[in-house]
Motif scaffolding. Structure first.
Motif, short mmCIF file in Angstrom:
data_model
loop_
_atom_site.label_atom_id
_atom_site.label_comp_id
_atom_site.label_asym_id
_atom_site.label_seq_id
_atom_site.Cartn_x
_atom_site.Cartn_y
_atom_site.Cartn_z
N MET A 145 0.71 -1.19 -0.03
CA MET A 145 -0.16 -0.16 0.06
C MET A 145 0.81 1.32 -0.07
N LEU A 146 1.80 1.18 0.79
CA LEU A 146 2.69 2.41 0.90
C LEU A 146 3.44 2.67 -0.29
N ALA A 147 3.97 1.55 -1.00
CA ALA A 147 4.67 1.82 -1.94
C ALA A 147 3.80 2.27 -3.20
N ALA A 148 2.44 2.04 -3.26
CA ALA A 148 1.59 2.46 -4.23
C ALA A 148 1.42 3.99 -4.10
N LEU A 149 1.60 4.56 -2.74
CA LEU A 149 1.29 5.79 -2.44
C LEU A 149 2.78 6.93 -2.57
N GLY A 150 3.72 5.94 -2.92
CA GLY A 150 5.07 6.82 -3.18
C GLY A 150 6.29 6.34 -2.11
N ALA A 151 6.01 5.69 -1.55
CA ALA A 151 7.19 5.09 -0.51
C ALA A 151 8.21 4.17 -1.27
N ARG A 152 9.47 3.96 -0.82
CA ARG A 152 10.19 3.07 -1.40
C ARG A 152 11.12 2.24 -0.41
N PHE A 153 10.98 0.71 -0.77
CA PHE A 153 11.57 -0.15 0.28
C PHE A 153 12.60 -1.06 -0.34
N LEU A 154 14.00 -0.83 0.08
CA LEU A 154 15.05 -1.11 -0.62
C LEU A 154 15.88 -2.01 0.01
N ASP A 157 21.31 -3.59 -1.52
CA ASP A 157 21.83 -3.32 -2.98
C ASP A 157 21.17 -1.87 -3.58
N GLY A 158 20.27 -1.42 -2.88
CA GLY A 158 19.56 -0.47 -3.41
C GLY A 158 18.27 -0.62 -4.25
N LYS A 159 17.79 -1.98 -4.36
CA LYS A 159 16.87 -2.25 -5.24
C LYS A 159 15.40 -2.56 -4.43
N PRO A 160 14.40 -2.28 -5.20
CA PRO A 160 13.12 -2.40 -4.68
C PRO A 160 12.98 -3.90 -4.11
N VAL A 161 12.57 -4.09 -2.79
CA VAL A 161 12.30 -5.47 -2.47
C VAL A 161 11.05 -6.11 -3.10
N GLY A 162 10.75 -7.09 -3.01
CA GLY A 162 9.61 -8.01 -3.87
C GLY A 162 8.49 -7.65 -3.05
N PRO A 163 7.23 -8.04 -3.74
CA PRO A 163 5.81 -7.86 -3.06
C PRO A 163 5.73 -8.79 -2.10
N GLY A 164 5.03 -8.63 -1.15
CA GLY A 164 4.49 -9.76 0.00
C GLY A 164 5.22 -9.39 1.35
N GLY A 165 5.08 -9.91 2.19
CA GLY A 165 5.61 -9.87 3.64
C GLY A 165 6.97 -10.53 3.68
N GLY A 166 6.95 -11.77 2.96
CA GLY A 166 8.23 -12.53 2.82
C GLY A 166 9.48 -11.62 2.51
N PRO A 167 9.52 -10.99 1.48
CA PRO A 167 10.78 -10.02 0.95
C PRO A 167 11.09 -9.18 1.82
#
Length: 372
Positions: A145-154, A157-167
């Motif tokens: 939800m937060l990613a869709a609203l503009g947050a970034r979760f890295l 290596d500075g890459k976005p983590v995958g979808p879901g809770g596990g990543p």
């Protein structure tokens, strides 16, 4: 004799009747016995599935948005709007109903579509948002939800983590600076009947993970991943009441969006205009599919009964199945409960014939409470 004025404020009978249909059937049964009875209907919900439908029945406009479903496929999600107030049901975007039969993705299901739904509501001009959470297919702490609203979760290596809770176990940085600036000017109300923390023995993975297809190993992975996620977003925030709602989407809303937590039924009664309707009533009929111990912990009938009792209005309840003692009902403010199971003990038949059975139950209510 003064003409009775009945307020029908019941939730859905899950799997059988919507809250609107419950109100229609009760009204029909009452009028079969007392043709001139005045009936006002106010279908209710507690923030879970059926919340948008209840708002629409109360006069809100139904709108739709195309968003990302929990598995990444596009889905159509509805919300309700009246003026600058919107009612959003996260399950419309990220709920179990969007999963094919037997298909679960406990580690990777995402709430991204719930964020997109909030964006659609912002675009529609809403400044007060009632965010009903429940029935989720997800356990991602609201990160999607937060990613869709503009947050970034890295990750490291500075890459976005995958979808879901596990990543989220790989999360190294949470950047909230890009959140939509309009979020700072809204009143976001987290409406839920769940006050669980995010993690631990009463947390989202342990309590609700299994119904989303999580194995015992998955639950351990998710709990550790969400604890790590919370340690990055803010120390000591995982224990906030309501943080564990809907797979932790409550956590994301509370910590990153400044939401305020309120019991879902209290919020919905305010939004739906229950107080003025109650003031016009001499009897209230509430109910839901199963009246049991869960009912007493924030479900719609308990909230309706508490408000009616405070106003000195008598309350009766209808249900498919009754698992509460007369003493428990009385303590909740319910004078008497009428169960479809009393007329048809076979659960399958009772569910299939719920409409006609409910009309017969309403006839009994009319004879017992309106003809005295």
């Amino acid at each position: 004799m003064q003409t009775a004025r009945v307020l029908v404020a019941a939730d859905k009978f899950k799997g059988s009747l919507t809250a609107v249909q419950v109100a229609e059937r009760v009204t029909a049964g009452l009028r079969r016995v007392v043709p001139d009875v005045r009936v006002e209907t106010l279908p209710v919900a507690d923030g879970g599935d059926g919340t948008v439908a209840a708002a629409v029945a109360a006069g809100f406009e139904r709108r739709e948005a195309r968003v990302t479903g929990p598995l990444g496929d596009p889905v159509t999600a509805a919300y309700a709007l009246r003026g600058s107030t919107a009612v959003v049901e996260m399950a419309e975007a990220s709920g179990l109903q969007h999963l094919p039969d037997g298909v679960f993705a406990p580690l990777t299901a995402t709430t991204y579509g719930s964020g997109e739904l909030l964006l659609a509501v912002l675009e529609a001009g809403a400044t007060t948002i009632v965010f009903g959470v429940g029935g989720s297919a997800t356990t991602d702490g609201g990160a999607g939800m937060l990613a869709a609203l503009g947050a970034r979760f890295l990750d490291a290596d500075g890459k976005p983590v995958g979808p879901g809770g596990g990543p989220l176990a790989e999360l190294a940085e949470a950047d909230l600076a890009g959140l939509d600036p309009r979020l700072a000017d809204i009143d976001l109300v987290l409406a839920s009947d769940v006050d669980n923390p995010l993690t631990g023995p009463k947390g989202a993975p342990e309590v609700y993970g299994r119904q989303k297809g999580a194995s015992e190993e998955d639950i351990a992975v998710l709990d550790a991943a969400l604890a790590h996620y919370a340690s990055i977003l803010g120390p000591d925030t995982a224990a906030l009441p309501g943080a564990g709602a809907a797979g932790g989407i409550g956590y994301g809303a509370l910590v990153a969006l400044g939401a305020r937590f309120r019991p879902g039924i209290e919020v919905m009664l305010d939004v739906l205009g229950f107080a003025p309707a109650l003031a016009r009533a001499t009897l209230v009929v509430t109910g839901e599919g199963s009246l049991d111990e869960q009912t007493l912990h924030g479900k719609a009938p308990a909230g309706v009964a508490a408000a009616a009792r405070a106003a000195g209005i008598e309350v009766v309840a209808v249900c498919g199945r009754l698992a509460l003692t007369p003493e428990a009902l009385e303590k909740a403010g319910i004078r008497r409960a009428y169960a479809l199971a009393e007329l048809e003990p076979d659960p399958a038949v009772s569910m299939a014939q719920a409409g006609p059975l409910l009309e017969r139950v309403a006839e009994s209510i009319a004879r017992d409470f309106l003809l005295r």
